[in-house]
Design a protein around this motif. Structure first.
Motif, PDB file in Angstrom:
ATOM      1  N   ALA A 103       1.769  64.583  60.653  1.00  0.00           N
ATOM      2  CA  ALA A 103       2.276  63.588  61.604  1.00  0.00           C
ATOM      3  C   ALA A 103       3.534  62.901  61.099  1.00  0.00           C
ATOM      4  O   ALA A 103       4.298  62.351  61.894  1.00  0.00           O
ATOM      5  CB  ALA A 103       1.188  62.555  61.912  1.00  0.00           C
ATOM      6  N   MET A 104       3.775  62.935  59.800  1.00  0.00           N
ATOM      7  CA  MET A 104       4.977  62.321  59.232  1.00  0.00           C
ATOM      8  C   MET A 104       6.249  63.063  59.650  1.00  0.00           C
ATOM      9  O   MET A 104       7.324  62.481  59.659  1.00  0.00           O
ATOM     10  CB  MET A 104       4.888  62.309  57.697  1.00  0.00           C
ATOM     11  N   ASP A 105       6.119  64.322  60.010  1.00  0.00           N
ATOM     12  CA  ASP A 105       7.267  65.142  60.384  1.00  0.00           C
ATOM     13  C   ASP A 105       7.645  64.845  61.838  1.00  0.00           C
ATOM     14  O   ASP A 105       7.249  65.544  62.767  1.00  0.00           O
ATOM     15  CB  ASP A 105       6.942  66.622  60.192  1.00  0.00           C
ATOM     16  N   VAL A 106       8.416  63.798  62.014  1.00  0.00           N
ATOM     17  CA  VAL A 106       8.750  63.296  63.343  1.00  0.00           C
ATOM     18  C   VAL A 106       9.484  64.327  64.194  1.00  0.00           C
ATOM     19  O   VAL A 106       9.208  64.490  65.376  1.00  0.00           O
ATOM     20  CB  VAL A 106       9.607  62.008  63.226  1.00  0.00           C
ATOM     21  N   GLY A 107      10.409  65.043  63.610  1.00  0.00           N
ATOM     22  CA  GLY A 107      11.245  65.960  64.369  1.00  0.00           C
ATOM     23  C   GLY A 107      10.542  67.203  64.877  1.00  0.00           C
ATOM     24  O   GLY A 107      11.024  67.865  65.791  1.00  0.00           O
ATOM     25  N   ALA A 108       9.405  67.533  64.321  1.00  0.00           N
ATOM     26  CA  ALA A 108       8.731  68.782  64.683  1.00  0.00           C
ATOM     27  C   ALA A 108       7.920  68.667  65.975  1.00  0.00           C
ATOM     28  O   ALA A 108       7.437  69.666  66.481  1.00  0.00           O
ATOM     29  CB  ALA A 108       7.817  69.228  63.546  1.00  0.00           C
ATOM     30  N   GLY A 109       7.758  67.475  66.498  1.00  0.00           N
ATOM     31  CA  GLY A 109       6.954  67.293  67.708  1.00  0.00           C
ATOM     32  C   GLY A 109       5.490  67.624  67.499  1.00  0.00           C
ATOM     33  O   GLY A 109       4.788  68.006  68.434  1.00  0.00           O
ATOM     34  N   ILE A 110       5.029  67.455  66.279  1.00  0.00           N
ATOM     35  CA  ILE A 110       3.658  67.843  65.951  1.00  0.00           C
ATOM     36  C   ILE A 110       2.628  66.779  66.347  1.00  0.00           C
ATOM     37  O   ILE A 110       1.478  67.100  66.610  1.00  0.00           O
ATOM     38  CB  ILE A 110       3.544  68.197  64.444  1.00  0.00           C
ATOM     39  N   ARG A 111       3.041  65.514  66.394  1.00  0.00           N
ATOM     40  CA  ARG A 111       2.078  64.445  66.697  1.00  0.00           C
ATOM     41  C   ARG A 111       1.320  64.688  67.994  1.00  0.00           C
ATOM     42  O   ARG A 111       0.090  64.584  68.004  1.00  0.00           O
ATOM     43  CB  ARG A 111       2.776  63.086  66.734  1.00  0.00           C
ATOM     44  N   PRO A 112       2.000  65.000  69.100  1.00  0.00           N
ATOM     45  CA  PRO A 112       1.237  65.234  70.341  1.00  0.00           C
ATOM     46  C   PRO A 112       0.258  66.400  70.214  1.00  0.00           C
ATOM     47  O   PRO A 112      -0.839  66.362  70.776  1.00  0.00           O
ATOM     48  CB  PRO A 112       2.311  65.540  71.379  1.00  0.00           C
ATOM     49  N   ARG A 113       0.628  67.405  69.455  1.00  0.00           N
ATOM     50  CA  ARG A 113      -0.276  68.548  69.283  1.00  0.00           C
ATOM     51  C   ARG A 113      -1.502  68.160  68.464  1.00  0.00           C
ATOM     52  O   ARG A 113      -2.603  68.617  68.744  1.00  0.00           O
ATOM     53  CB  ARG A 113       0.458  69.723  68.646  1.00  0.00           C
ATOM     54  N   ILE A 114      -1.303  67.310  67.459  1.00  0.00           N
ATOM     55  CA  ILE A 114      -2.444  66.829  66.667  1.00  0.00           C
ATOM     56  C   ILE A 114      -3.395  66.046  67.567  1.00  0.00           C
ATOM     57  O   ILE A 114      -4.611  66.212  67.504  1.00  0.00           O
ATOM     58  CB  ILE A 114      -1.961  65.967  65.481  1.00  0.00           C
ATOM     59  N   VAL A 115      -2.821  65.203  68.410  1.00  0.00           N
ATOM     60  CA  VAL A 115      -3.633  64.407  69.327  1.00  0.00           C
ATOM     61  C   VAL A 115      -4.339  65.311  70.336  1.00  0.00           C
ATOM     62  O   VAL A 115      -5.534  65.124  70.614  1.00  0.00           O
ATOM     63  CB  VAL A 115      -2.753  63.349  70.034  1.00  0.00           C
ATOM     64  N   ASP A 116      -3.628  66.298  70.853  1.00  0.00           N
ATOM     65  CA  ASP A 116      -4.190  67.187  71.879  1.00  0.00           C
ATOM     66  C   ASP A 116      -5.406  67.974  71.396  1.00  0.00           C
ATOM     67  O   ASP A 116      -6.262  68.342  72.201  1.00  0.00           O
ATOM     68  CB  ASP A 116      -3.131  68.161  72.402  1.00  0.00           C
ATOM     69  N   VAL A 117      -5.489  68.253  70.111  1.00  0.00           N
ATOM     70  CA  VAL A 117      -6.643  69.006  69.606  1.00  0.00           C
ATOM     71  C   VAL A 117      -7.827  68.106  69.256  1.00  0.00           C
ATOM     72  O   VAL A 117      -8.831  68.583  68.728  1.00  0.00           O
ATOM     73  CB  VAL A 117      -6.287  69.905  68.396  1.00  0.00           C
ATOM     74  N   GLY A 118      -7.722  66.804  69.565  1.00  0.00           N
ATOM     75  CA  GLY A 118      -8.867  65.903  69.389  1.00  0.00           C
ATOM     76  C   GLY A 118      -8.952  65.214  68.045  1.00  0.00           C
ATOM     77  O   GLY A 118     -10.035  64.756  67.653  1.00  0.00           O
ATOM     78  N   ALA A 119      -7.829  65.096  67.358  1.00  0.00           N
ATOM     79  CA  ALA A 119      -7.863  64.491  66.030  1.00  0.00           C
ATOM     80  C   ALA A 119      -8.199  63.001  66.055  1.00  0.00           C
ATOM     81  O   ALA A 119      -8.863  62.509  65.134  1.00  0.00           O
ATOM     82  CB  ALA A 119      -6.533  64.699  65.322  1.00  0.00           C
ATOM     83  N   VAL A 120      -7.780  62.281  67.090  1.00  0.00           N
ATOM     84  CA  VAL A 120      -7.986  60.828  67.093  1.00  0.00           C
ATOM     85  C   VAL A 120      -9.472  60.468  67.051  1.00  0.00           C
ATOM     86  O   VAL A 120      -9.891  59.700  66.175  1.00  0.00           O
ATOM     87  CB  VAL A 120      -7.243  60.150  68.266  1.00  0.00           C
ATOM     88  N   PRO A 121     -10.314  60.991  67.949  1.00  0.00           N
ATOM     89  CA  PRO A 121     -11.739  60.639  67.847  1.00  0.00           C
ATOM     90  C   PRO A 121     -12.369  61.074  66.519  1.00  0.00           C
ATOM     91  O   PRO A 121     -13.213  60.364  65.970  1.00  0.00           O
ATOM     92  CB  PRO A 121     -12.388  61.378  69.021  1.00  0.00           C
ATOM     93  N   ALA A 122     -11.933  62.211  65.999  1.00  0.00           N
ATOM     94  CA  ALA A 122     -12.476  62.669  64.715  1.00  0.00           C
ATOM     95  C   ALA A 122     -12.079  61.719  63.582  1.00  0.00           C
ATOM     96  O   ALA A 122     -12.908  61.395  62.715  1.00  0.00           O
ATOM     97  CB  ALA A 122     -11.983  64.087  64.426  1.00  0.00           C
ATOM     98  N   LEU A 123     -10.832  61.265  63.585  1.00  0.00           N
ATOM     99  CA  LEU A 123     -10.385  60.331  62.552  1.00  0.00           C
ATOM    100  C   LEU A 123     -11.082  58.982  62.687  1.00  0.00           C
ATOM    101  O   LEU A 123     -11.450  58.366  61.674  1.00  0.00           O
ATOM    102  CB  LEU A 123      -8.860  60.171  62.614  1.00  0.00           C
TER     103      LEU A 123
END
Length: 164
Positions: A17-37
């Motif tokens: 998620a630290m890699d701001v330019g890669a657009g990875i944050r939305p993908r991390i969220v989309d796979v359900g990471a928030v409830p797991a965290l």
């Protein structure tokens, strides 16, 4: 799963998620990471909780993700970490709460979760926990709400900020 695997997974998500330019944050969220965290915040070891707060903090810059974090029930365990977590956990919990205060509806929710008195103690000259800048930012945003400003003053914010 064991605690070491949970720590590694949470740290890996945070570092991605630290890699701001890669657009990875939305993908991390989309796979359900928030409830797991958030689940790790509730039931992990102190080190696992700190790693989960680290990851949530790095996912928090986007408003939709902040809403998901709050909806997933992160506020109570984050505030609990402020009270009794490790110094590293406290630092990441304060940082995540600082991001969450960017959304006005969260201000009252964070205060109602009991964050104000704990945050005020972090600014005390006798407090060794290294959360100063994030704590000041969080308290400043909470004080934007008139009711919370009064509550913060009741908890001694003005006197502590004067010496911080």
């Amino acid at each position: 799963t064991d605690a070491a695997a949970q720590e590694s997974a949470a740290v890996a998500l945070g570092k991605l998620a630290m890699d701001v330019g890669a657009g990875i944050r939305p993908r991390i969220v989309d796979v359900g990471a928030v409830p797991a965290l958030v689940a790790l915040l509730c039931s992990g070891t102190e080190d696992v909780k700190a790693c989960a707060a680290f990851a949530l903090g790095w996912l928090s810059p986007e408003a939709p993700t902040r809403a998901l974090i709050v909806a997933a029930g992160a506020l109570a365990p984050l505030v609990a970490m402020l009270r009794s977590g490790t110094d590293v956990g406290k630092r990441w919990a304060v940082g995540t709460l600082a991001w969450l205060t960017r959304d006005t509806p969260n201000l009252t929710l964070i205060a109602d979760a009991g964050a104000l008195p704990v945050l005020v103690t972090f600014l005390s000259p006798s407090q060794a926990c290294p959360t100063g800048r994030s704590t000041c930012c969080t308290l400043r945003r909470l004080a934007m709400n008139e009711r919370l400003r009064e509550l913060a003053l009741e908890h001694g914010t003005a006197g502590v900020l004067a010496v911080a």
